[in-house]
Design a protein around this motif. Sequence first.
Motif, PDB file in Angstrom:
ATOM      1  N   PRO A   6      -4.117  53.184 -20.676  1.00  0.00           N
ATOM      2  CA  PRO A   6      -3.180  53.945 -21.509  1.00  0.00           C
ATOM      3  C   PRO A   6      -1.765  54.024 -20.926  1.00  0.00           C
ATOM      4  N   GLU A   7      -1.661  53.995 -19.582  1.00  0.00           N
ATOM      5  CA  GLU A   7      -0.358  54.076 -18.915  1.00  0.00           C
ATOM      6  C   GLU A   7       0.198  52.699 -18.531  1.00  0.00           C
ATOM      7  N   SER A   8      -0.546  51.634 -18.820  1.00  0.00           N
ATOM      8  CA  SER A   8      -0.146  50.256 -18.473  1.00  0.00           C
ATOM      9  C   SER A   8       0.189  50.116 -16.994  1.00  0.00           C
ATOM     10  N   ARG A   9      -0.759  50.551 -16.187  1.00  0.00           N
ATOM     11  CA  ARG A   9      -0.555  50.415 -14.742  1.00  0.00           C
ATOM     12  C   ARG A   9      -1.899  50.374 -14.025  1.00  0.00           C
ATOM     13  N   TYR A  10      -1.873  49.716 -12.884  1.00  0.00           N
ATOM     14  CA  TYR A  10      -2.979  49.753 -11.943  1.00  0.00           C
ATOM     15  C   TYR A  10      -2.623  50.826 -10.921  1.00  0.00           C
ATOM     16  N   GLU A  11      -3.641  51.507 -10.416  1.00  0.00           N
ATOM     17  CA  GLU A  11      -3.398  52.604  -9.487  1.00  0.00           C
ATOM     18  C   GLU A  11      -4.308  52.476  -8.274  1.00  0.00           C
ATOM     19  N   VAL A  12      -3.788  52.938  -7.135  1.00  0.00           N
ATOM     20  CA  VAL A  12      -4.607  53.074  -5.935  1.00  0.00           C
ATOM     21  C   VAL A  12      -4.578  54.559  -5.575  1.00  0.00           C
ATOM     22  N   TRP A  13      -5.775  55.106  -5.404  1.00  0.00           N
ATOM     23  CA  TRP A  13      -5.950  56.519  -5.092  1.00  0.00           C
ATOM     24  C   TRP A  13      -6.557  56.663  -3.710  1.00  0.00           C
ATOM     25  N   GLY A  60      -0.266  54.771  -5.063  1.00  0.00           N
ATOM     26  CA  GLY A  60       0.597  53.680  -5.496  1.00  0.00           C
ATOM     27  C   GLY A  60       0.236  53.214  -6.889  1.00  0.00           C
ATOM     28  N   ILE A  61       1.191  52.465  -7.471  1.00  0.00           N
ATOM     29  CA  ILE A  61       0.984  51.918  -8.817  1.00  0.00           C
ATOM     30  C   ILE A  61       1.578  50.517  -8.921  1.00  0.00           C
ATOM     31  N   ALA A  62       1.024  49.750  -9.837  1.00  0.00           N
ATOM     32  CA  ALA A  62       1.596  48.457 -10.238  1.00  0.00           C
ATOM     33  C   ALA A  62       1.671  48.502 -11.767  1.00  0.00           C
ATOM     34  N   THR A  63       2.881  48.561 -12.297  1.00  0.00           N
ATOM     35  CA  THR A  63       3.044  48.648 -13.745  1.00  0.00           C
ATOM     36  C   THR A  63       3.092  47.256 -14.355  1.00  0.00           C
ATOM     37  N   TYR A  64       2.673  47.179 -15.620  1.00  0.00           N
ATOM     38  CA  TYR A  64       2.605  45.880 -16.291  1.00  0.00           C
ATOM     39  C   TYR A  64       2.837  46.035 -17.787  1.00  0.00           C
ATOM     40  N   ARG A  65       3.126  44.891 -18.418  1.00  0.00           N
ATOM     41  CA  ARG A  65       3.154  44.764 -19.877  1.00  0.00           C
ATOM     42  C   ARG A  65       2.110  43.712 -20.226  1.00  0.00           C
ATOM     43  N   GLU A  66       1.337  43.974 -21.258  1.00  0.00           N
ATOM     44  CA  GLU A  66       0.253  43.058 -21.612  1.00  0.00           C
ATOM     45  C   GLU A  66       0.445  42.526 -23.025  1.00  0.00           C
ATOM     46  N   SER A  67       0.153  41.228 -23.174  1.00  0.00           N
ATOM     47  CA  SER A  67       0.125  40.607 -24.497  1.00  0.00           C
ATOM     48  C   SER A  67      -1.270  40.024 -24.694  1.00  0.00           C
ATOM     49  N   ASP A  68      -1.454  39.274 -25.767  1.00  0.00           N
ATOM     50  CA  ASP A  68      -2.770  38.686 -26.024  1.00  0.00           C
ATOM     51  C   ASP A  68      -3.251  37.806 -24.874  1.00  0.00           C
TER      52      ASP A  68
END
Length: 107
Positions: free
Chosen positions: A17-24, A31-39
């Motif tokens: 939902p937030e378009s990101r990968y997270e490390v907890w 930390g986070i890695a944000t992204y945009r996704e297409s098909d």
Amino acid sequence: MTDSAVSDEPRLVRNEPESRYEVWVGETRAGIATYRESDSRVTFVHTIVDKAFGGHGLGSRLAAFALEDTVSRGKRIVPRCPFIREYLQSHHEFDDHIDDLPERTRS
């Protein structure tokens, strides 16, 4: 942040939902890695690890998790984020899954 807090096993997640990968680490998002996704592609935009967690390899673990997840879902990697781009320079197992990477050097 104490070393013992960072020694907790990090939890890696894709927060769609937030378009990101997270490390907890524990109950703290480190930390986070944000992204945009297409098909067919995932474009990595920005990666950051909180300074309190720096120097423990969490950024590399986050990058590896995000890239492995992208490939496992049949998507192409587009590395706009400098950290992800640099990570890919020395992790050639992703070579066949990358679109639009500047000139690469083999180690």
